[in-house]
Design an enzyme around this catalytic site. Structure first.
Site, PDB file in Angstrom:
ATOM      1  N   CYS A   1     -10.931   3.487  -0.623  1.00 38.33           N
ATOM      2  CA  CYS A   1      -9.668   3.848  -0.074  1.00 38.33           C
ATOM      3  C   CYS A   1      -9.395   2.654   0.998  1.00 38.33           C
ATOM      4  CB  CYS A   1      -9.570   5.313   0.117  1.00 38.33           C
ATOM      5  SG  CYS A   1      -8.011   5.683   1.125  1.00 38.33           S
TER       6      CYS A   1
ATOM      7  N   CYS B   1      -4.480  -1.334  -2.023  1.00 40.94           N
ATOM      8  CA  CYS B   1      -4.428   0.241  -2.301  1.00 40.94           C
ATOM      9  C   CYS B   1      -5.050   0.460  -3.648  1.00 40.94           C
ATOM     10  CB  CYS B   1      -2.951   0.997  -2.535  1.00 40.94           C
ATOM     11  SG  CYS B   1      -2.895   2.656  -2.783  1.00 40.94           S
TER      12      CYS B   1
ATOM     13  N   HIS C   1      -7.652   3.341   3.614  1.00 36.28           N
ATOM     14  CA  HIS C   1      -7.728   4.086   4.996  1.00 36.28           C
ATOM     15  C   HIS C   1      -9.207   4.229   5.439  1.00 36.28           C
ATOM     16  CE1 HIS C   1      -3.571   5.267   4.190  1.00 36.28           C
ATOM     17  NE2 HIS C   1      -3.701   6.260   5.178  1.00 36.28           N
TER      18      HIS C   1
ATOM     19  N   ASP D   1       0.859  -1.320   0.112  1.00 32.31           N
ATOM     20  CA  ASP D   1      -0.177   0.054  -0.034  1.00 32.31           C
ATOM     21  C   ASP D   1       1.075   1.148  -0.084  1.00 32.31           C
ATOM     22  OD1 ASP D   1      -2.295   1.592   0.203  1.00 32.31           O
ATOM     23  OD2 ASP D   1      -1.843   1.779   2.666  1.00 32.31           O
ATOM     24  N   SER D   2       0.207   2.458  -0.222  1.00 30.60           N
ATOM     25  CA  SER D   2       1.155   3.475  -0.199  1.00 30.60           C
ATOM     26  C   SER D   2       1.574   3.885   1.510  1.00 30.60           C
ATOM     27  CB  SER D   2       0.309   4.691  -0.742  1.00 30.60           C
ATOM     28  OG  SER D   2      -0.740   5.023   0.256  1.00 30.60           O
TER      29      SER D   2
HETATM   30  N1  DGL Z   1      -4.442   3.983   0.640  1.00 27.95           N
HETATM   31  C1  DGL Z   1      -4.800   4.703  -0.475  1.00 27.95           C
HETATM   32  C2  DGL Z   1      -5.909   4.286  -1.257  1.00 27.95           C
HETATM   33  O1  DGL Z   1      -6.434   2.916  -1.207  1.00 27.95           O
HETATM   34  C3  DGL Z   1      -4.923   5.689   0.243  1.00 27.95           C
HETATM   35  C4  DGL Z   1      -4.057   6.887   0.583  1.00 27.95           C
HETATM   36  C5  DGL Z   1      -2.992   7.481  -0.613  1.00 27.95           C
HETATM   37  O2  DGL Z   1      -3.632   8.676  -1.106  1.00 27.95           O
HETATM   38  O3  DGL Z   1      -1.817   7.121  -0.508  1.00 27.95           O
HETATM   39  O4  DGL Z   1      -6.017   4.711  -2.158  1.00 27.95           O
END
Ligand code: DGL
Length: 302
Positions: free
Chosen positions: A203, A75, A205, A12-13
């Site tokens: 997302c 992600c 998060h 993930d990011s």
């Molecule tokens: N985890 C990222 C997603 O699912 C969100 C956070 C980001 O913008 O890196 O898109």
């Protein structure tokens, strides 16, 4: 074919993908996992798709080096930007989070009016809309980018527990400041007015804000997080390929990050994962870049 005791690679990011990892670990407790959070370059959401695609290819190359048997792009932004190219190049199967979330939404909606929230990259790529409508062309989707939810999670995780969190839900591990509620209302009220009956948290998060989001859109709107569906896809894929780790296999979890703040990563990661993130390794961006170059050279030579 890859051996069953090999780890599943997840990235993930940053730490948001640990919401997906948690579900995978719950469903497949015998599986080993290697997780990389590209925390130094987080957020991906505001970046151009082309750049995110390169990041995804770099991290996938790094995961091949860890001898993974399957990769999960945990992600949405990286799935939207890079799933296709990573799947094309990868020696192992690659699963993203968008198709599973879209499928769950199609199964959940009755009014066939579905809301989708995500980062700017995910919403502008239009992948959720296409994925949902490829399953049921009669569904109308209403999408909104809600980028500030990412910073709310990041901030909220760094704040101490408080009573609002306890009231809102046990599942919420994020401190919800009153200001967050206002932002959530600004983002979500227009979607509510579209009479959606299902809302996709596009997302990784966002599941951490699910109690807040649900409070704003109302309990009659089904909240869809792709984490569980993705875990199901992983289990099915490994089963079909005869690659599930054997019963009683002692799983090994390894964590890595591009951030130098390993303590912060371990602390916040543990909160999301619901189990300790022990001794995360630091992986430099140079290492990621070099791994992709090496991988490309090997591909050309073969
Ligand atoms: N985890 C990222 C997603 O699912 C969100 C956070 C980001 O913008 O890196 O898109």
């Amino acid at each position: 074919m890859k051996r069953s005791s090999q780890p599943i690679g997840i990235f993930d990011s940053g730490i948001g993908g640990l919401t997906v990892t948690r579900e995978i670990a719950k469903r497949l407790p015998q599986e080993s996992i290697v997780y990389l959070g590209d925390t130094l370059r987080c957020p991906y959401g505001p970046r151009p798709l082309q750049e995110i695609r390169t990041f995804a290819r770099q991290i996938a190359s790094w995961l091949y080096e860890q001898d993974v048997k399957l990769i999960v792009i945990a992600c949405n932004s990286a799935t939207a930007a890079g799933l296709e190219v990573v799947q094309q190049e990868s020696p192992v199967p690659v699963i993203g989070v968008i198709e599973p979330g879209a499928r769950a939404a199609v199964q959940a909606t009755i009014s066939r009016r579905v809301g989708v929230i995500g980062t700017v990259a995910t919403i502008e790529s239009d992948v959720y809309n296409r994925a949902i409508r490829s399953l049921d062309a009669g569904i109308t989707t209403f999408s909104t980018a809600t980028p500030r939810f990412v910073e709310m999670v990041e901030q909220g995780l760094r704040l101490d527990r408080n009573p609002i969190e306890d009231i809102q839900a046990q599942a919420s591990r994020v401190y919800i400041r009153p200001a967050f509620q206002e932002i959530a209302r600004d983002y979500l009220n227009p979607l509510k007015r579209c009479n959606i009956d299902t809302l996709v948290l596009g997302c990784t998060h966002y599941p951490l804000l699910a109690p807040l989001i649900s409070q704003v859109v109302g309990s009659d709107v089904r909240i869809i997080s792709s984490a569980e569906e993705t875990a199901r896809d992983v289990a099915e894929m490994l089963e079909r390929r005869g690659q599930l780790a054997s019963e009683g296999h002692e799983p090994v979890y390894r964590f890595a990050t591009t951030s130098r703040d390993l303590d912060d990563y371990a602390r916040l990661g543990s909160v999301i994962l619901g189990r300790p993130v022990i001794d995360p390794a630091y992986v430099s961006l140079e290492e990621l870049e070099e791994t992709l170059v090496d991988f490309e050279q090997k591909r050309m030579a073969s």
